[in-house]
Write a protein that holds these residues in place. Structure first.
Motif, mmCIF file in Angstrom:
data_model
loop_
_atom_site.group_PDB
_atom_site.id
_atom_site.type_symbol
_atom_site.label_atom_id
_atom_site.label_comp_id
_atom_site.label_asym_id
_atom_site.label_seq_id
_atom_site.Cartn_x
_atom_site.Cartn_y
_atom_site.Cartn_z
ATOM 1 N N ARG A 161 60.207 65.390 41.281
ATOM 2 C CA ARG A 161 61.547 65.383 40.285
ATOM 3 C C ARG A 161 61.279 64.664 39.014
ATOM 4 N N LYS A 162 60.478 63.570 39.211
ATOM 5 C CA LYS A 162 60.419 62.949 37.701
ATOM 6 C C LYS A 162 59.675 63.792 36.615
ATOM 7 N N SER A 163 58.580 64.447 37.169
ATOM 8 C CA SER A 163 57.462 65.411 36.251
ATOM 9 C C SER A 163 58.522 66.453 36.041
ATOM 10 N N GLU A 164 59.262 67.054 36.709
ATOM 11 C CA GLU A 164 60.254 68.088 36.158
ATOM 12 C C GLU A 164 61.210 67.569 35.373
ATOM 13 N N GLY A 165 61.732 66.369 35.596
ATOM 14 C CA GLY A 165 62.476 65.792 34.725
ATOM 15 C C GLY A 165 62.037 65.560 33.212
ATOM 16 N N VAL A 166 60.797 65.249 33.123
ATOM 17 C CA VAL A 166 60.161 65.312 31.671
ATOM 18 C C VAL A 166 60.248 66.231 30.892
ATOM 19 N N ALA A 167 59.901 67.760 31.882
ATOM 20 C CA ALA A 167 59.960 68.747 31.035
ATOM 21 C C ALA A 167 61.560 69.200 30.707
ATOM 22 N N LEU A 168 62.178 68.884 31.804
ATOM 23 C CA LEU A 168 63.819 69.253 31.077
ATOM 24 C C LEU A 168 64.175 68.565 30.044
ATOM 25 N N GLU A 169 63.725 67.044 29.885
ATOM 26 C CA GLU A 169 64.137 66.283 28.593
ATOM 27 C C GLU A 169 63.540 66.786 27.518
ATOM 28 N N LYS A 170 62.375 67.200 27.283
ATOM 29 C CA LYS A 170 61.857 67.753 26.308
ATOM 30 C C LYS A 170 62.681 69.165 25.723
ATOM 31 N N GLU A 171 62.938 69.942 26.744
ATOM 32 C CA GLU A 171 63.916 71.078 26.554
ATOM 33 C C GLU A 171 65.316 70.713 25.814
ATOM 34 N N PHE A 172 65.800 69.701 26.503
ATOM 35 C CA PHE A 172 67.189 69.374 26.036
ATOM 36 C C PHE A 172 66.852 68.769 24.482
ATOM 37 N N LEU A 173 66.088 67.976 24.366
ATOM 38 C CA LEU A 173 65.708 67.462 22.944
ATOM 39 C C LEU A 173 65.552 68.504 21.907
ATOM 40 N N MET A 183 65.494 58.002 31.831
ATOM 41 C CA MET A 183 64.776 59.234 31.800
ATOM 42 C C MET A 183 65.586 59.948 33.136
ATOM 43 N N ILE A 184 65.282 61.369 32.771
ATOM 44 C CA ILE A 184 66.360 62.218 33.701
ATOM 45 C C ILE A 184 65.440 62.619 34.915
ATOM 46 N N HIS A 185 65.797 62.872 36.086
ATOM 47 C CA HIS A 185 65.073 63.387 37.261
ATOM 48 C C HIS A 185 65.665 64.911 37.373
ATOM 49 N N SER A 186 64.877 65.860 37.877
ATOM 50 C CA SER A 186 65.154 67.275 38.258
ATOM 51 C C SER A 186 65.889 67.027 39.560
ATOM 52 N N MET A 187 66.572 67.781 39.941
ATOM 53 C CA MET A 187 67.115 67.894 41.628
ATOM 54 C C MET A 187 66.079 68.787 42.406
ATOM 55 N N THR A 188 65.038 69.705 41.739
ATOM 56 C CA THR A 188 64.359 70.548 42.609
ATOM 57 C C THR A 188 62.941 69.835 42.610
ATOM 58 N N GLY A 189 62.553 70.138 43.707
ATOM 59 C CA GLY A 189 61.045 69.186 44.152
ATOM 60 C C GLY A 189 60.728 69.461 45.472
ATOM 61 N N PHE A 190 59.388 69.132 45.778
ATOM 62 C CA PHE A 190 58.893 69.241 46.994
ATOM 63 C C PHE A 190 57.843 67.949 47.469
#
Length: 286
Positions: A144-156, A1-8
């Motif tokens: 970052r993990k939650s953002e990564g889920v959204a990114l993965e959907k976008e990539f697929l 699973m990918i992680h985003s680099m952006t987060g807080f």
């Protein structure tokens, strides 16, 4: 699973008359760019905090801040009485006045008029700050993990679009090659010269082989599948995804240069558009 680099991430606690708050903000970056700001009394913890941030967060432009708020009536700074008295006496000589209030206003603005006593950090406070830093990092990693889920959907979604467009381009391949054959035969017929039919067929086959996109289709399909496989990996894979996207771009560009067909070229442009959207989002992947 990918992680985003952006987060807080944020964590806070109340401890011995003071409130300690740790905040971490992360943005995308090619490498690790750490900016650590801590109160003076926590300076000795900075190196340890930097090491933890480096090992846990790996990449990104990281802003790490510790805020200290005193919740008791004890002033964080004290008036340096001897120094202030000395300033007042000197200012009397300069301004020739006995207005003590005005002289005090000027004196407290002078260097060393206020002194801050350094607080020694005990083991309990050290552990508290370290724990807050860990909690804030965990909070950031969850973000970052939650953002990564959204990114993965976008990539697929984008990968599926490229696959669909590639298959549509292949459906046009027969029509494209027939169009090329017809155009060449028409051009030869207009020459009104006798042509060796066997030689013409050989040259035609050689010419059409240069426009064959089967090899590019196979490589592009392999890259698309490898991209999906890499998405599911456990390690930080933003750089690897970027390399794969570059290879996908090469195959799509080659297909475009070989297309020689308006319909196929339109599909290639759409594939490039989808790939650019993927590249933009890859910049945010850890």
């Amino acid at each position: 699973m990918i992680h985003s680099m952006t987060g807080f991430g944020k964590a806070s606690a109340q401890l011995d008359g003071k409130k300690i708050t740790v905040e971490i903000k992360s943005l995308n970056s090619k490498g690790l760019d750490l900016n650590v700001r801590v109160p003076q009394q926590y300076r000795e913890l900075e190196l340890d905090l930097r090491n933890k941030l480096s090992s846990s967060l790996q990449r990104g432009k990281i802003d790490f801040n510790i805020y200290l708020e005193h919740t008791t009536e004890v002033a964080p700074a004290k008036v340096n009485v001897p120094i202030v008295k000395l300033y007042v006496e000197q200012l009397k000589q300069v301004y020739h006045t006995e207005d003590t209030i005005e002289l005090l206003k000027m004196a407290v603005r002078m260097p060393e008029a206020l002194k801050t006593e350094r607080e020694d950090i005990d083991a309990i406070e050290y552990e508290a700050v370290a724990q807050l830093a860990n909690e804030a990092m965990d909070d950031l990693i969850a973000f970052r993990k939650s953002e990564g889920v959204a990114l993965e959907k976008e990539f697929l979604h984008r990968i599926a679009n490229i696959m669909t467009l590639m298959n549509e381009a292949l459906h046009l391949d027969g029509e494209r090659l027939q169009t090329v054959k017809t155009r060449l035969r028409t051009a030869v017929a207009e020459l009104k010269e006798a042509v060796d039919e066997n030689r013409f067929e050989q040259e035609l086959i050689f010419y059409l082989e240069k426009y064959d996109i089967t090899e590019e289709k196979v490589r592009l399909e392999n890259h698309l599948n490898y991209f999906i496989e890499t998405l599911a990996g456990q390690e930080a894979n933003g750089r690897k995804l970027g390399f794969i996207a570059q290879e996908m771009g090469r195959e799509i560009n080659t297909m475009g240069s070989k297309a020689n067909h308006a319909g196929m070229q339109r599909l290639v442009v759409q594939m490039k558009d989808e790939l650019e959207k993927i590249k933009e989002q890859i910049l945010n992947v850890l």
